[in-house]
Design a protein around this motif. Structure first.
Motif, PDB file in Angstrom:
ATOM      1  N   PHE A  86       0.830  -1.204   0.000  1.00  0.00           N
ATOM      2  CA  PHE A  86       0.000   0.000   0.000  1.00  0.00           C
ATOM      3  C   PHE A  86       0.867   1.259   0.000  1.00  0.00           C
ATOM      4  CE2 PHE A  86      -1.718   3.397   2.692  1.00  0.00           C
ATOM      5  CZ  PHE A  86      -2.783   3.808   1.902  1.00  0.00           C
ATOM      6  N   VAL A  87       1.852   1.302   0.881  1.00  0.00           N
ATOM      7  CA  VAL A  87       2.705   2.487   1.011  1.00  0.00           C
ATOM      8  C   VAL A  87       3.499   2.707  -0.278  1.00  0.00           C
ATOM      9  CG1 VAL A  87       4.674   3.458   2.271  1.00  0.00           C
ATOM     10  CG2 VAL A  87       2.810   2.402   3.527  1.00  0.00           C
ATOM     11  N   ARG A  88       4.096   1.645  -0.824  1.00  0.00           N
ATOM     12  CA  ARG A  88       4.902   1.799  -2.036  1.00  0.00           C
ATOM     13  C   ARG A  88       4.049   2.184  -3.242  1.00  0.00           C
ATOM     14  NH1 ARG A  88       6.686  -3.045  -3.114  1.00  0.00           N
ATOM     15  NH2 ARG A  88       5.941  -4.080  -1.256  1.00  0.00           N
ATOM     16  N   SER A  89       2.781   1.782  -3.249  1.00  0.00           N
ATOM     17  CA  SER A  89       1.898   2.102  -4.371  1.00  0.00           C
ATOM     18  C   SER A  89       1.346   3.520  -4.320  1.00  0.00           C
ATOM     19  CB  SER A  89       0.713   1.135  -4.397  1.00  0.00           C
ATOM     20  OG  SER A  89       1.148  -0.170  -4.640  1.00  0.00           O
ATOM     21  N   ASN A  90       1.288   4.103  -3.126  1.00  0.00           N
ATOM     22  CA  ASN A  90       0.607   5.386  -2.983  1.00  0.00           C
ATOM     23  C   ASN A  90       1.491   6.566  -2.594  1.00  0.00           C
ATOM     24  OD1 ASN A  90      -2.397   4.765  -3.348  1.00  0.00           O
ATOM     25  ND2 ASN A  90      -1.662   3.117  -2.029  1.00  0.00           N
ATOM     26  N   TYR A 104      -6.093   6.175   9.367  1.00  0.00           N
ATOM     27  CA  TYR A 104      -5.822   7.329   8.505  1.00  0.00           C
ATOM     28  C   TYR A 104      -5.828   6.908   7.037  1.00  0.00           C
ATOM     29  CZ  TYR A 104      -3.797  11.767   7.029  1.00  0.00           C
ATOM     30  OH  TYR A 104      -3.590  12.985   6.426  1.00  0.00           O
ATOM     31  N   ALA A 105      -5.237   5.763   6.755  1.00  0.00           N
ATOM     32  CA  ALA A 105      -5.200   5.265   5.375  1.00  0.00           C
ATOM     33  C   ALA A 105      -6.611   5.037   4.843  1.00  0.00           C
ATOM     34  CB  ALA A 105      -4.385   3.975   5.294  1.00  0.00           C
ATOM     35  N   TYR A 106      -7.460   4.411   5.646  1.00  0.00           N
ATOM     36  CA  TYR A 106      -8.845   4.170   5.204  1.00  0.00           C
ATOM     37  C   TYR A 106      -9.626   5.467   5.078  1.00  0.00           C
ATOM     38  CZ  TYR A 106      -8.981  -0.889   5.021  1.00  0.00           C
ATOM     39  OH  TYR A 106      -8.790  -2.197   4.643  1.00  0.00           O
ATOM     40  N   GLU A 107      -9.357   6.433   5.943  1.00  0.00           N
ATOM     41  CA  GLU A 107     -10.077   7.701   5.892  1.00  0.00           C
ATOM     42  C   GLU A 107      -9.678   8.542   4.682  1.00  0.00           C
ATOM     43  OE1 GLU A 107     -10.690  11.646   8.672  1.00  0.00           O
ATOM     44  OE2 GLU A 107     -10.366   9.700   9.638  1.00  0.00           O
ATOM     45  N   HIS A 108      -8.391   8.551   4.345  1.00  0.00           N
ATOM     46  CA  HIS A 108      -7.897   9.439   3.301  1.00  0.00           C
ATOM     47  C   HIS A 108      -7.558   8.741   1.978  1.00  0.00           C
ATOM     48  CE1 HIS A 108      -7.750  12.914   5.954  1.00  0.00           C
ATOM     49  NE2 HIS A 108      -7.360  12.066   6.896  1.00  0.00           N
ATOM     50  N   GLN A 134      -7.955   2.728  -2.188  1.00  0.00           N
ATOM     51  CA  GLN A 134      -6.648   2.094  -2.280  1.00  0.00           C
ATOM     52  C   GLN A 134      -6.388   1.209  -1.070  1.00  0.00           C
ATOM     53  OE1 GLN A 134      -7.342   5.371  -2.477  1.00  0.00           O
ATOM     54  NE2 GLN A 134      -5.983   6.436  -3.910  1.00  0.00           N
ATOM     55  N   ALA A 135      -6.721   1.700   0.114  1.00  0.00           N
ATOM     56  CA  ALA A 135      -6.516   0.913   1.335  1.00  0.00           C
ATOM     57  C   ALA A 135      -7.374  -0.347   1.308  1.00  0.00           C
ATOM     58  CB  ALA A 135      -6.840   1.754   2.572  1.00  0.00           C
ATOM     59  N   ALA A 136      -8.622  -0.198   0.931  1.00  0.00           N
ATOM     60  CA  ALA A 136      -9.523  -1.356   0.906  1.00  0.00           C
ATOM     61  C   ALA A 136      -9.032  -2.431  -0.060  1.00  0.00           C
ATOM     62  CB  ALA A 136     -10.936  -0.924   0.539  1.00  0.00           C
ATOM     63  N   SER A 137      -8.540  -2.018  -1.207  1.00  0.00           N
ATOM     64  CA  SER A 137      -8.114  -3.014  -2.184  1.00  0.00           C
ATOM     65  C   SER A 137      -6.777  -3.652  -1.820  1.00  0.00           C
ATOM     66  CB  SER A 137      -8.035  -2.414  -3.588  1.00  0.00           C
ATOM     67  OG  SER A 137      -7.002  -1.451  -3.665  1.00  0.00           O
ATOM     68  N   ALA A 155      -7.686  -8.565   3.889  1.00  0.00           N
ATOM     69  CA  ALA A 155      -7.122  -9.920   3.955  1.00  0.00           C
ATOM     70  C   ALA A 155      -7.756 -10.792   2.889  1.00  0.00           C
ATOM     71  CB  ALA A 155      -7.384 -10.520   5.345  1.00  0.00           C
ATOM     72  N   SER A 156      -6.938 -11.604   2.268  1.00  0.00           N
ATOM     73  CA  SER A 156      -7.481 -12.524   1.271  1.00  0.00           C
ATOM     74  C   SER A 156      -8.184 -13.673   1.983  1.00  0.00           C
ATOM     75  CB  SER A 156      -6.371 -13.043   0.368  1.00  0.00           C
ATOM     76  OG  SER A 156      -5.370 -13.667   1.132  1.00  0.00           O
ATOM     77  N   ALA A 157      -9.226 -14.150   1.373  1.00  0.00           N
ATOM     78  CA  ALA A 157     -10.026 -15.215   1.981  1.00  0.00           C
ATOM     79  C   ALA A 157      -9.371 -16.564   1.837  1.00  0.00           C
ATOM     80  CB  ALA A 157     -11.403 -15.250   1.345  1.00  0.00           C
TER      81      ALA A 157
END
Length: 82
Positions: free
Chosen positions: A26-30, A65-69, A73-76, A80-82
């Motif tokens: 997530f961090v490297r992508s955003n 903070y990631a989910y709020e802002h 991107q955070a959700a995807s 967790a994978s099922a």
């Protein structure tokens, strides 16, 4: 420590390791760099570098903070994978 408690601890550590890898993705992508992530999340540079490398997972405030802002991107990335 009983075998049952040890088994639960191993599962938690495994999840923590997987989450650290997803957070790193997530961090490297955003963000452009660990320094950019450090500035956005208000953490020190060494913390952001550990996130970038995937060696450490964030605290709850950073995930919130990631989910709020960065909700989509955070959700995807962080789900967790099922």
């Amino acid at each position: 420590m009983s075998p049952r408690k040890f088994s639960h601890r191993a599962k938690v550590l495994t999840y923590r390791q997987h989450f650290a890898a997803r957070w790193s993705e997530f961090v490297r992508s955003n963000f452009e760099s660990p320094e950019h992530a450090a500035m956005v999340f208000g953490v020190d540079g060494s913390t952001a570098k550990k996130w970038w490398a995937g060696s450490h997972a964030p605290s709850g405030f950073a995930v919130g903070y990631a989910y709020e802002h960065y909700g989509m991107q955070a959700a995807s990335t962080l789900k967790a994978s099922a």
